[in-house]
Design a protein around this motif. Structure first.
Motif, PDB file in Angstrom:
ATOM      1  N   GLN A  71      -4.265 -20.205   0.084  1.00 44.71           N
ATOM      2  CA  GLN A  71      -4.849 -19.757  -1.006  1.00 44.71           C
ATOM      3  C   GLN A  71      -4.678 -18.330  -1.523  1.00 44.71           C
ATOM      4  N   ARG A  72      -3.365 -17.961  -0.907  1.00 47.44           N
ATOM      5  CA  ARG A  72      -3.083 -16.751  -1.366  1.00 47.44           C
ATOM      6  C   ARG A  72      -2.622 -16.588  -2.918  1.00 47.44           C
ATOM      7  N   ILE A  73      -3.328 -15.603  -3.626  1.00 47.89           N
ATOM      8  CA  ILE A  73      -3.204 -15.585  -5.253  1.00 47.89           C
ATOM      9  C   ILE A  73      -2.621 -14.246  -5.476  1.00 47.89           C
ATOM     10  N   TYR A  74      -2.274 -13.434  -4.569  1.00 53.04           N
ATOM     11  CA  TYR A  74      -1.693 -11.901  -4.700  1.00 53.04           C
ATOM     12  C   TYR A  74      -0.428 -12.055  -3.818  1.00 53.04           C
ATOM     13  N   PRO A  75       0.584 -11.216  -4.238  1.00 51.46           N
ATOM     14  CA  PRO A  75       1.776 -11.159  -3.751  1.00 51.46           C
ATOM     15  C   PRO A  75       1.940 -10.027  -2.354  1.00 51.46           C
ATOM     16  N   GLN A  76       1.070 -10.732  -1.281  1.00 51.58           N
ATOM     17  CA  GLN A  76       0.886  -9.783  -0.172  1.00 51.58           C
ATOM     18  C   GLN A  76       1.380 -10.342   1.201  1.00 51.58           C
ATOM     19  N   ARG A  77       2.635 -11.141   1.090  1.00 45.56           N
ATOM     20  CA  ARG A  77       2.919 -11.788   2.309  1.00 45.56           C
ATOM     21  C   ARG A  77       3.857 -10.711   3.457  1.00 45.56           C
ATOM     22  N   PHE A  78       3.349 -10.750   4.572  1.00 43.72           N
ATOM     23  CA  PHE A  78       4.089  -9.965   5.744  1.00 43.72           C
ATOM     24  C   PHE A  78       3.916 -10.796   6.885  1.00 43.72           C
ATOM     25  N   THR A  79       4.481 -10.306   8.050  1.00 39.46           N
ATOM     26  CA  THR A  79       4.417 -10.943   9.197  1.00 39.46           C
ATOM     27  C   THR A  79       3.557  -9.888  10.120  1.00 39.46           C
ATOM     28  N   TRP A  80       2.718 -10.643  11.039  1.00 40.32           N
ATOM     29  CA  TRP A  80       1.927 -10.263  12.148  1.00 40.32           C
ATOM     30  C   TRP A  80       2.512  -8.849  12.551  1.00 40.32           C
ATOM     31  N   THR A  81       3.822  -9.375  13.188  1.00 35.67           N
ATOM     32  CA  THR A  81       4.716  -8.301  14.092  1.00 35.67           C
ATOM     33  C   THR A  81       4.715  -7.203  13.560  1.00 35.67           C
ATOM     34  N   GLU A  82       5.057  -7.127  12.061  1.00 32.77           N
ATOM     35  CA  GLU A  82       5.548  -5.942  11.233  1.00 32.77           C
ATOM     36  C   GLU A  82       4.191  -4.961  11.284  1.00 32.77           C
ATOM     37  N   VAL A  83       3.190  -5.360  11.314  1.00 34.76           N
ATOM     38  CA  VAL A  83       2.060  -4.364  11.387  1.00 34.76           C
ATOM     39  C   VAL A  83       1.602  -4.074  12.806  1.00 34.76           C
ATOM     40  N   GLY A  84       2.336  -4.514  13.831  1.00 37.94           N
ATOM     41  CA  GLY A  84       2.094  -4.134  15.242  1.00 37.94           C
ATOM     42  C   GLY A  84       1.104  -5.221  16.077  1.00 37.94           C
ATOM     43  N   LEU A  85       0.834  -6.360  15.635  1.00 36.65           N
ATOM     44  CA  LEU A  85       0.026  -7.269  16.195  1.00 36.65           C
ATOM     45  C   LEU A  85       0.666  -8.692  16.570  1.00 36.65           C
ATOM     46  N   GLN A  86       0.385  -8.931  17.654  1.00 40.89           N
ATOM     47  CA  GLN A  86       0.643 -10.105  18.431  1.00 40.89           C
ATOM     48  C   GLN A  86      -0.344 -11.233  18.178  1.00 40.89           C
ATOM     49  N   VAL A  87       0.030 -12.386  17.650  1.00 45.85           N
ATOM     50  CA  VAL A  87      -0.994 -13.284  17.192  1.00 45.85           C
ATOM     51  C   VAL A  87      -0.447 -14.689  17.710  1.00 45.85           C
ATOM     52  N   GLY A  88      -1.066 -15.148  18.670  1.00 42.79           N
ATOM     53  CA  GLY A  88      -0.617 -16.537  19.003  1.00 42.79           C
ATOM     54  C   GLY A  88      -1.780 -17.424  19.279  1.00 42.79           C
ATOM     55  N   PRO A  89      -1.640 -18.535  20.213  1.00 34.96           N
ATOM     56  CA  PRO A  89      -2.619 -19.463  20.326  1.00 34.96           C
ATOM     57  C   PRO A  89      -3.828 -18.980  21.148  1.00 34.96           C
ATOM     58  N   HIS A  90      -3.465 -17.821  21.981  1.00 33.81           N
ATOM     59  CA  HIS A  90      -4.643 -17.283  22.711  1.00 33.81           C
ATOM     60  C   HIS A  90      -5.455 -16.573  21.895  1.00 33.81           C
ATOM     61  N   ASN A  91      -5.221 -16.139  20.680  1.00 34.33           N
ATOM     62  CA  ASN A  91      -6.287 -15.387  20.164  1.00 34.33           C
ATOM     63  C   ASN A  91      -6.012 -15.683  18.534  1.00 34.33           C
ATOM     64  N   SER A  92      -6.075 -17.114  18.190  1.00 33.01           N
ATOM     65  CA  SER A  92      -6.216 -17.587  17.059  1.00 33.01           C
ATOM     66  C   SER A  92      -6.780 -18.909  16.916  1.00 33.01           C
ATOM     67  N   LYS A  93      -7.304 -19.611  15.790  1.00 29.53           N
ATOM     68  CA  LYS A  93      -7.711 -20.859  15.719  1.00 29.53           C
ATOM     69  C   LYS A  93      -7.608 -21.185  14.183  1.00 29.53           C
ATOM     70  N   SER A  94      -7.074 -22.493  14.167  1.00 32.12           N
ATOM     71  CA  SER A  94      -7.236 -23.194  12.733  1.00 32.12           C
ATOM     72  C   SER A  94      -8.133 -24.134  12.741  1.00 32.12           C
ATOM     73  N   LEU A  95      -8.848 -24.118  11.513  1.00 31.38           N
ATOM     74  CA  LEU A  95     -10.086 -25.002  10.990  1.00 31.38           C
ATOM     75  C   LEU A  95      -9.274 -25.914  10.099  1.00 31.38           C
ATOM     76  N   SER A  96      -9.353 -27.031  10.195  1.00 30.18           N
ATOM     77  CA  SER A  96      -8.992 -28.078   8.978  1.00 30.18           C
ATOM     78  C   SER A  96      -9.886 -29.001   8.301  1.00 30.18           C
TER      79      SER A  96
END
Length: 466
Positions: A249-274
């Motif tokens: 649903q991104r409608i603005y050009p703001q793509r980046f990675t979590w790593t480049e802002v200093g965050l580690q995001v993986g299964p231990h600290n994220s959840k996908s709702l479908s």
């Protein structure tokens, strides 16, 4: 206008809500999956956790809470929901857009008016083989993703989430930097002005005296990397930070990675709702094909359209002159009956003066309405017909959604598959359609219709003509 209250959380959402331990948590959710509902329940749980730590003397009070949204309309809606969920004399709650929060915290300074910014950038880019709209979008992408000292990283970076066209080879990227970006930065410095991208950089560089214990960032897919860096700079050493997003649903050009802002995001600290709890089967089936050819990224949650449990009417595409379109709209509103409490959003890609005829017709028919575009406060009172731009309904939901005047003039882009503006418009249209809980109507004049209509699956809608 009524606020559609969060429903009782599901077992899937409870895994998010009950995770109150300090740190960063990312909630990914497809449209209608209840990700904001989960985030608000989690907000209450995490505030309670920090209140307990305060009572036990582990932290100094009060518990400082920040809820950030992308636009002012969503801010008003979220504030109406959060106020009743974070009570107590020991809680200090701030609900704001990033711009409002940053302006208040970064101190005085003139923010460049949007029209002046646009004209300045267009003049600087006049010799580049790129449209003005694309240049504006790409400048936002660059200044939002990279810090001032790392702008050269743009030349060789992986440029995901921006579409495949127009291509930006290395020589053209260098020209954009040397002929547009750097002169623009100097132009601002010479005049002592700043734009919204500068505010994010300033907030990422200057730390507040009283950091936040609990932070929720809603619609985080449309926050830039520098805005995320700013948020991270203003949390306490121990904190609970929740990002709520759906890259599809991104409608603005703001793509980046979590790593480049200093965050580690993986299964231990994220959840996908479908699972989709908002839309009928028919509305979900209509919206899904709009994103079929749009570039996907890692944070995109794939909607589970089979999870919709409610049936309804197929979305309606109404063809006719604008006057005939409004005849259809007024007839529909009248059919809801006097005193109806069902909410209706009448949307347009541009808004502003484009709504003049809509207002005139609604007034003539005696239909009360409220314009919620950019409203910092959610409207009180019994009026349940809202006028809004499509951008401003991000994160909201209504019983009925009517998108009027879907024309090529208000959503211009190249016809080539993969064009960045075309993909942005497809995301915007899919997002707007997904705001509807019960019915969806799209109106247009056939001779002026947007080619986005060709991206719709004819089996998922009904056509009506004047």
């Amino acid at each position: 206008m009524k606020v559609l209250k969060p429903t009782k959380p599901t077992s899937e959402q409870l895994t998010v809500i009950r995770n109150t331990r300090p740190g960063v948590f990312v909630i990914r959710g497809a449209a209608g999956s209840g990700k904001t509902t989960a985030a608000l329940y989690r907000l209450r749980s995490t505030v309670g956790f920090w209140q307990g730590r305060l009572r036990n003397g582990h932290v100094d009070g009060p518990v400082r809470v920040l809820v950030l949204t992308y636009n002012r309309t969503l801010r008003g809606y979220i504030e109406a929901l959060t106020e009743e969920r974070t009570g107590g004399d020991d809680v200090e709650l701030t609900t704001a857009t990033f711009g409002k929060w940053a302006t208040r915290c970064a101190g005085p300074g003139q923010v460049l008016e949007a029209g002046v910014r646009r004209r300045t950038l267009a003049t600087l880019a006049r010799d580049l083989p790129l449209s003005t709209e694309f240049v504006l979008s790409e400048v936002d992408y660059i200044l939002g993703r990279f810090t001032p000292e790392r702008l050269d990283d743009y030349v060789e970076c992986t440029r995901d989430g921006r579409g495949r066209s127009p291509r930006m080879p290395v020589p053209l990227r260098r020209r954009l930097l040397t002929e547009v970006i750097r002169p623009f930065e100097q132009w601002k410095a010479d005049r002592g002005v700043r734009d919204w991208t500068d505010l994010a950089v300033a907030m990422a560089a200057t730390r507040m005296d009283e950091p936040y214990d609990v932070v929720v960032v809603d619609e985080a897919q449309d926050f830039s990397a520098n805005q995320v860096r700013a948020v991270l700079n203003h949390v306490a050493e121990e904190h609970t930070l929740t990002f709520v997003l759906d890259a599809a649903q991104r409608i603005y050009p703001q793509r980046f990675t979590w790593t480049e802002v200093g965050l580690q995001v993986g299964p231990h600290n994220s959840k996908s709702l479908s699972r989709n709890f908002r839309n009928t089967r028919q509305i979900a089936a209509f919206a899904a094909p709009l994103l079929a050819d749009v570039e996907k990224t890692d944070d995109a949650a794939v909607p589970d359209t089979s999870s919709c449990t409610v049936d309804g009417a197929k979305p309606v595409l109404f063809e006719g002159s604008f006057g005939q379109q409004m005849d259809h709209v007024v007839e529909f509103l009248t059919s809801l009956g006097p005193g109806s409490e069902e909410s209706v959003a009448i949307l347009h890609a541009k808004g502003g003066g484009w709504f003049s005829e809509v207002r005139k017709r609604l007034n003539a028919a005696g239909v009360p309405w409220v314009d919620i575009t950019g409203n910092a406060e959610w409207p009180k009172g019994p009026v349940n017909v809202a006028l809004s731009t499509m951008h401003s309904v991000k994160g909201l939901e209504f019983d009925h959604v009517i998108i009027v005047g879907l024309s090529s003039a208000v959503m211009p882009h190249d016809a080539e598959r993969g064009d960045s503006e075309r993909e942005a418009h497809l995301r915007l249209l899919a997002m707007a359609a997904g705001r509807a809980r019960k019915t969806l109507t799209i109106t247009y004049k056939p001779s002026e219709a947007s080619d986005l209509i060709t991206c719709m699956d004819p089996a998922t809608y009904e056509v009506r003509t004047a």
